[in-house]
Design a protein around this motif. Sequence first.
Motif, PDB file in Angstrom:
ATOM      1  N   ASP A 133     -88.359  39.231 -57.430  1.00  0.00           N
ATOM      2  CA  ASP A 133     -88.441  39.962 -58.691  1.00  0.00           C
ATOM      3  C   ASP A 133     -89.257  39.232 -59.755  1.00  0.00           C
ATOM      4  O   ASP A 133     -89.054  39.424 -60.944  1.00  0.00           O
ATOM      5  CB  ASP A 133     -87.017  40.235 -59.207  1.00  0.00           C
ATOM      6  N   LEU A 149     -81.337  37.606 -54.349  1.00  0.00           N
ATOM      7  CA  LEU A 149     -81.384  39.066 -54.229  1.00  0.00           C
ATOM      8  C   LEU A 149     -80.215  39.709 -54.973  1.00  0.00           C
ATOM      9  O   LEU A 149     -80.370  40.750 -55.628  1.00  0.00           O
ATOM     10  CB  LEU A 149     -81.353  39.473 -52.756  1.00  0.00           C
ATOM     11  N   SER A 153     -80.581  42.263 -58.149  1.00  0.00           N
ATOM     12  CA  SER A 153     -79.960  43.594 -58.111  1.00  0.00           C
ATOM     13  C   SER A 153     -79.064  43.799 -59.316  1.00  0.00           C
ATOM     14  O   SER A 153     -78.995  44.894 -59.886  1.00  0.00           O
ATOM     15  CB  SER A 153     -79.158  43.768 -56.823  1.00  0.00           C
ATOM     16  N   VAL A 181     -86.243  46.133 -57.238  1.00  0.00           N
ATOM     17  CA  VAL A 181     -86.388  44.720 -56.896  1.00  0.00           C
ATOM     18  C   VAL A 181     -87.568  44.543 -55.943  1.00  0.00           C
ATOM     19  O   VAL A 181     -87.596  45.120 -54.855  1.00  0.00           O
ATOM     20  CB  VAL A 181     -85.100  44.169 -56.248  1.00  0.00           C
ATOM     21  N   ILE A 210     -84.937  46.970 -51.344  1.00  0.00           N
ATOM     22  CA  ILE A 210     -85.970  46.154 -51.995  1.00  0.00           C
ATOM     23  C   ILE A 210     -87.342  46.656 -51.577  1.00  0.00           C
ATOM     24  O   ILE A 210     -87.473  47.423 -50.613  1.00  0.00           O
ATOM     25  CB  ILE A 210     -85.869  44.655 -51.609  1.00  0.00           C
TER      26      ILE A 210
END
Length: 217
Positions: A133, A149, A153, A181, A210
């Motif tokens: 990200d 991750l 999120s 993301v 993602i």
Amino acid sequence: TLALALLAGAGRAAPQRNKAVHVSVTAPWGATPLALEASEFFGASAPGESERLFWEYARALPAVVGKSDKEQYEAAITTAAPLVSAGQLDLLKYALAIRQFSPKVHAHRTLWEAAEAAGCNAVDGTSAVAVVDGHECVSDPGEGLKKALKAASARNGTGGGGVHDLDHEYASASASSSPSVVVHLYAAIGSESFRAFHAVLAKRAAKGKIRYILRHA
């Protein structure tokens, strides 16, 4: 008399000149790995097929980091052979001979250099780095990646880092989903580190959780 005239004319003829042209081209960057150049060949495939073939090649390529050009060439051809026709394989050999895709691989290299300048740890040729990200550089495909991750999120992502035309994006099973993301993986395909990250990221991308972007490093 005619014979004598022809002989006389031949005697006055200008000497033959060698008209061969020799050209040497030097790129303004260092050499790029042949096995990575071969992966870019699939971008010229039919629409809808290019990325599928790219990922099949990436998954099947053996570890070639540190190998000689000859070894990389042989690995690339062996890996590509089951994916393309005989004619396409000949085109790939020609593309590698003239280093057709070296500029594109070099462009990926410059993207990694930008990420490195922004604070990511250097890739040593066998290790992969995931930029999650646009916020966090992760070199651990296990708990480190899982935590990054989860954090991305939680903040609902920002699409950090963007996606370029030269990037390779792993397709989502859900065409309607648009995950916020974005994960950029900088890796050498064929390496064990790439495989470890890919196993996690491809699974999440396939579920639409993602956007998984691969860049050569």
